[in-house]
Design a protein around this motif. Structure first.
Motif, PDB file in Angstrom:
ATOM      1  N   LYS A 283       0.574  -1.020  -0.364  1.00 59.43           N
ATOM      2  CA  LYS A 283      -0.197  -0.216  -0.144  1.00 59.43           C
ATOM      3  C   LYS A 283       1.267   1.727   0.056  1.00 59.43           C
ATOM      4  CE  LYS A 283      -3.469   0.207   3.224  1.00 59.43           C
ATOM      5  NZ  LYS A 283      -4.011  -0.002   3.906  1.00 59.43           N
ATOM      6  N   LEU A 284       0.510   2.166  -0.496  1.00 63.93           N
ATOM      7  CA  LEU A 284       1.344   3.491  -0.670  1.00 63.93           C
ATOM      8  C   LEU A 284       0.562   4.420   0.295  1.00 63.93           C
ATOM      9  CD1 LEU A 284       0.008   4.494  -4.466  1.00 63.93           C
ATOM     10  CD2 LEU A 284       2.206   3.920  -3.372  1.00 63.93           C
ATOM     11  N   CYS A 285       1.785   5.098   0.684  1.00 67.36           N
ATOM     12  CA  CYS A 285       1.993   6.241   1.812  1.00 67.36           C
ATOM     13  C   CYS A 285       1.592   6.955   1.159  1.00 67.36           C
ATOM     14  CB  CYS A 285       3.744   5.871   2.570  1.00 67.36           C
ATOM     15  SG  CYS A 285       3.573   7.599   3.761  1.00 67.36           S
ATOM     16  N   LYS A 286       0.362   6.781   2.136  1.00 71.19           N
ATOM     17  CA  LYS A 286      -0.978   8.273   2.639  1.00 71.19           C
ATOM     18  C   LYS A 286       0.196   9.862   2.479  1.00 71.19           C
ATOM     19  CE  LYS A 286      -4.247   5.828   2.793  1.00 71.19           C
ATOM     20  NZ  LYS A 286      -5.974   5.847   3.233  1.00 71.19           N
ATOM     21  N   THR A 287       1.291   9.877   3.850  1.00 72.01           N
ATOM     22  CA  THR A 287       1.943  10.967   3.432  1.00 72.01           C
ATOM     23  C   THR A 287       2.535  11.632   2.613  1.00 72.01           C
ATOM     24  OG1 THR A 287       1.803  10.449   5.649  1.00 72.01           O
ATOM     25  CG2 THR A 287       3.424  12.473   5.277  1.00 72.01           C
ATOM     26  N   CYS A 288       3.408  10.789   1.738  1.00 73.15           N
ATOM     27  CA  CYS A 288       4.830  10.219   0.360  1.00 73.15           C
ATOM     28  C   CYS A 288       3.750   9.996  -0.720  1.00 73.15           C
ATOM     29  CB  CYS A 288       6.311  10.463   1.135  1.00 73.15           C
ATOM     30  SG  CYS A 288       5.810   8.415   1.344  1.00 73.15           S
ATOM     31  N   ARG A 289       3.055   9.698  -0.584  1.00 74.68           N
ATOM     32  CA  ARG A 289       2.675   9.463  -2.238  1.00 74.68           C
ATOM     33  C   ARG A 289       2.695  10.860  -3.126  1.00 74.68           C
ATOM     34  NH1 ARG A 289      -3.471   7.664  -1.440  1.00 74.68           N
ATOM     35  NH2 ARG A 289      -4.284   9.766  -1.742  1.00 74.68           N
ATOM     36  N   VAL A 290       3.279  10.246  -4.513  1.00 70.43           N
ATOM     37  CA  VAL A 290       2.588  11.775  -5.689  1.00 70.43           C
ATOM     38  C   VAL A 290       2.322  11.170  -6.577  1.00 70.43           C
ATOM     39  CG1 VAL A 290       4.959  12.684  -4.476  1.00 70.43           C
ATOM     40  CG2 VAL A 290       5.486  10.952  -6.614  1.00 70.43           C
ATOM     41  N   LYS A 291       1.716  12.157  -7.502  1.00 68.13           N
ATOM     42  CA  LYS A 291       0.638  11.564  -8.906  1.00 68.13           C
ATOM     43  C   LYS A 291       2.357  12.112 -10.582  1.00 68.13           C
ATOM     44  CE  LYS A 291      -3.715  12.820  -8.183  1.00 68.13           C
ATOM     45  NZ  LYS A 291      -4.916  13.698  -8.642  1.00 68.13           N
ATOM     46  N   ARG A 292       2.037  10.718 -11.013  1.00 67.53           N
ATOM     47  CA  ARG A 292       2.648  10.899 -12.294  1.00 67.53           C
ATOM     48  C   ARG A 292       2.366  10.439 -13.104  1.00 67.53           C
ATOM     49  NH1 ARG A 292       3.433   6.274 -14.744  1.00 67.53           N
ATOM     50  NH2 ARG A 292       3.446   4.304 -13.161  1.00 67.53           N
ATOM     51  N   LYS A 293       3.030  10.565 -14.706  1.00 67.63           N
ATOM     52  CA  LYS A 293       1.347  11.149 -15.870  1.00 67.63           C
ATOM     53  C   LYS A 293       2.188  10.014 -15.940  1.00 67.63           C
ATOM     54  CE  LYS A 293       0.560  14.938 -16.677  1.00 67.63           C
ATOM     55  NZ  LYS A 293      -1.147  15.690 -16.648  1.00 67.63           N
ATOM     56  N   THR A 294       0.760   9.138 -17.095  1.00 65.85           N
ATOM     57  CA  THR A 294       0.908   7.494 -17.126  1.00 65.85           C
ATOM     58  C   THR A 294       1.604   6.738 -18.706  1.00 65.85           C
ATOM     59  OG1 THR A 294      -1.814   7.492 -18.010  1.00 65.85           O
ATOM     60  CG2 THR A 294      -1.312   6.727 -15.799  1.00 65.85           C
ATOM     61  N   ASN A 295       2.139   5.976 -18.732  1.00 62.93           N
ATOM     62  CA  ASN A 295       2.550   6.123 -19.766  1.00 62.93           C
ATOM     63  C   ASN A 295       1.597   5.791 -21.570  1.00 62.93           C
ATOM     64  OD1 ASN A 295       2.993   3.295 -19.897  1.00 62.93           O
ATOM     65  ND2 ASN A 295       4.655   3.582 -18.392  1.00 62.93           N
ATOM     66  N   GLU A 296       2.378   5.240 -22.700  1.00 61.41           N
ATOM     67  CA  GLU A 296       1.014   4.584 -23.046  1.00 61.41           C
ATOM     68  C   GLU A 296       0.497   3.490 -22.699  1.00 61.41           C
ATOM     69  OE1 GLU A 296      -0.561   6.384 -25.670  1.00 61.41           O
ATOM     70  OE2 GLU A 296       0.539   8.436 -25.238  1.00 61.41           O
ATOM     71  N   TYR A 297       1.465   2.792 -22.727  1.00 55.94           N
ATOM     72  CA  TYR A 297       1.518   1.397 -22.071  1.00 55.94           C
ATOM     73  C   TYR A 297       0.086   1.278 -20.873  1.00 55.94           C
ATOM     74  CZ  TYR A 297       1.895  -3.736 -20.894  1.00 55.94           C
ATOM     75  OH  TYR A 297       1.285  -4.955 -20.678  1.00 55.94           O
ATOM     76  N   GLU A 298       0.017   2.502 -20.403  1.00 57.94           N
ATOM     77  CA  GLU A 298      -1.063   2.045 -18.474  1.00 57.94           C
ATOM     78  C   GLU A 298      -1.907   2.720 -18.981  1.00 57.94           C
ATOM     79  OE1 GLU A 298       2.834   2.616 -15.078  1.00 57.94           O
ATOM     80  OE2 GLU A 298       2.022   4.449 -16.294  1.00 57.94           O
ATOM     81  N   LYS A 299      -1.234   3.798 -20.115  1.00 55.66           N
ATOM     82  CA  LYS A 299      -3.189   4.240 -20.753  1.00 55.66           C
ATOM     83  C   LYS A 299      -4.190   2.994 -21.476  1.00 55.66           C
ATOM     84  CE  LYS A 299      -1.863   8.918 -21.338  1.00 55.66           C
ATOM     85  NZ  LYS A 299      -1.660   9.624 -22.033  1.00 55.66           N
ATOM     86  N   MET A 300      -3.221   2.404 -21.897  1.00 57.82           N
ATOM     87  CA  MET A 300      -3.762   0.558 -23.135  1.00 57.82           C
ATOM     88  C   MET A 300      -4.500   0.151 -22.118  1.00 57.82           C
ATOM     89  SD  MET A 300      -3.483  -2.871 -23.378  1.00 57.82           S
ATOM     90  CE  MET A 300      -1.511  -3.071 -23.669  1.00 57.82           C
ATOM     91  N   LEU A 301      -3.532   0.116 -20.616  1.00 56.16           N
ATOM     92  CA  LEU A 301      -4.186  -1.310 -20.315  1.00 56.16           C
ATOM     93  C   LEU A 301      -5.270  -0.511 -19.167  1.00 56.16           C
ATOM     94  CD1 LEU A 301      -1.293  -2.090 -18.068  1.00 56.16           C
ATOM     95  CD2 LEU A 301      -2.651  -3.312 -19.810  1.00 56.16           C
TER      96      LEU A 301
END
Length: 536
Positions: A283-301
């Protein structure tokens, strides 16, 4: 890494500090690995091993001996593997530990398993099941008989899930007996039996005896062999609810494993109620998690698995004081299959694996990949964890449709000739009975032949000397037909296309029938292409 002063501190206090400190760090296991120069201590936290401390070899033997004494092992035997247990209270911390030793080239290796079943005591609702999957699980364990299997690799949380189901089923009016190796959690009101193979007390021997003790519910710690599988199946069809675990990765592998154990198809199809396949993701730590852009493969998934366009996801941030490497705790990724009549028939008739796979996942079973991606969208876990645990290229093949709404499901069923789709326990959609489908059905063109006055004379066996018919069909615009919708409590719909009858001129006696052009085929916007991209 942590260091200890072995000269100034008693070995008892050092061992106690190692154990309590790892409990505080939420470790599941403590490894004592002998090497040529020192004893390396490692902690498994959230599924990953981290170095905890290094102990000089001159203190190694004292440390190992203290652990073996606490767990009830033979301290004079270091040539054979041994098992032990520690159940005590250290610094006001209640401990339930399992200890195992094994000889290696540089001395004995010790592993301490820290048992923590607080999640089991909190109930099924806390284990990360989606609303749909939780409803299926509750439905499966509500049946008075049948087999419910929890499957996954070692350390995937199977015992926690099984104990949570037992906690829910543990009531005064039922008799519950278990056969376990080992008994990992003592539960009041349940008769738990420890397997001891050395004296002949095997799973099979216990199960044969259990059936004479009037049980309502039977827990088998693990189905390991043919005898246990066959007894479990026969117990379920004689009116008992059987819970057990199996080391397989998905529902189809579980069915194949039981068949390999020589369970008859007709018995398996009758007795098997459902399969819960799972694995644990960080599980991601809610205190320090950050957002990032998805790549093309992830968008397809995301598009193929969930039918959604996703541009951003959460990922692990820098290590903070609340977490380890951006993660804190673990959550289960699940795939829940509840068998219906179509799947039972397919198992009984030995249908090809490819067709069985299609049948299982076509009818509404959410794959583990879909469950994982939904938890990524919720910011619970990361795509890095999904890649680590799931073969996404293979898993995407199991996704045959994404049910955006009822209309989408109806269209998919009509195209693929599917009879029933299970949406939630007790609810189904039938291709001729569902809610407001909107297929656009175009009727056949109306052809109205025009009879013109004779322009020339033809001779023939059935034509008069002055009568000739030259048709010039006039094609009327195609008309769309709206389906007639009937709705009941089970959301039923019946599509009845309304087609105007074709107007035709009745031929006169002795007039040769006119050969009309072939009508334009019926056109429909429901494509027959089953490509997944077309469905979404």
């Amino acid at each position: 890494m942590k260091s200890f002063d072995f000269k100034a501190t008693p070995i008892i206090d050092i061992v106690n500090e190692i154990i309590t400190d790892n409990v505080r760090l939420r470790a599941s296991d403590i490894h004592f690995d002998p090497t040529e120069k020192f004893l390396k201590i490692r902690s498994r936290i959230d599924g990953s091993l981290h170095d905890y401390s290094h102990v000089d070899n001159e203190y190694k033997r004292n440390l190992i001996t203290r652990i073996k004494l606490m767990s009830g092992m033979n301290i004079t035997e270091n040539r054979l593997p041994q098992d032990g247990a520690i159940k005590t209270n250290i610094n006001n911390v209640d401990l339930d530990l399992r200890v195992a030793s094994i000889p290696t080239a540089y001395g004995e290796k010790i592993v301490i398993r820290i048992l923590d079943y607080t999640m089991s005591a909190e109930g099924l609702e806390t284990l990360g099941f989606s609303e749909e999957n939780l409803a299926k699980v509750n439905k499966m364990i509500s049946f008075p008989n049948g087999i419910v299997l929890v499957t996954g690799a070692t350390g995937s949380g199977k015992s926690t899930t099984v104990y949570s189901m037992l906690q829910k089923l543990n009531k005064e009016d039922v008799n519950i007996l278990t056969a376990e190796d080992p008994v990992e959690m003592n539960i009041d009101g349940i008769n738990q039996i420890q397997v001891i193979p050395e004296i002949g007390l095997t799973f099979g021997a216990i199960l044969r005896s259990i059936l004479r003790h009037d049980p309502n519910i039977i827990l088998i710690g693990e189905i390991r062999d043919t005898e246990t599988a066959q007894i479990a199946v026969r117990a379920s069809i004689t009116g008992h609810l059987v819970l057990s675990t199996l080391h397989t990765n998905d529902a189809l592998s579980t069915i194949e494993r039981l068949l390999d154990m020589e369970v008859e198809r007709y018995l398996l199809s009758t007795s098997l109620t459902g399969i819960i396949s799972q694995t644990l993701a960080k599980k991601l730590c809610k205190t320090c998690r950050v957002k990032r852009k998805t790549n093309e493969y992830e968008k397809m998934l995301f598009k193929k698995a969930l039918g959604k366009d996703v541009d951003e996801v959460y990922t692990a941030g820098k290590n903070c004081s609340d977490c380890t490497s951006g993660y804190k705790g673990r959550i289960a990724l699940q795939e829940v299959l509840m068998l219906n009549d179509d799947i039972r028939y397919a198992i009984n008739e030995n249908i090809d694996r490819k067709e069985l796979r299609k049948l299982v996942y076509e009818q509404g079973t959410k794959t583990m990949l879909q469950d994982a991606l939904q938890k990524v969208l919720a910011g619970i876990t990361s795509m890095e964890e999904v890649y680590r645990l799931i073969d996404t290229d293979d898993a995407i093949r199991n996704i045959y449709y994404i049910p955006k709404d009822t209309d989408e499901i109806v269209k998919h069923m009509q195209e693929n000739d599917i009879k029933t789709v299970i949406l939630t326990p007790g609810a189904a959609v039938n291709p001729t009975q569902t809610t407001q489908p909107k297929p656009t059905v175009q009727a056949q063109p109306q052809v109205k032949p025009t009879v013109q006055a004779p322009t020339q004379t033809q001779a023939g066996p059935n034509v008069g000397p002055t009568q000739v018919v030259q048709p010039k069909p006039t094609v009327q615009p195609q008309s769309q037909v709206k389906p007639t919708v009937q709705t009941t409590a089970q959301t039923q719909t019946q599509v009845k296309p309304i087609v105007q009858p074709t107007q035709a001129v009745e031929p006169k006696p002795q007039v040769q029938p006119v050969q009309q052009p072939n009508p334009t085929p019926v056109q429909t916007n429901i494509k027959q292409n089953k490509d997944l991209d077309d469905l979404i």
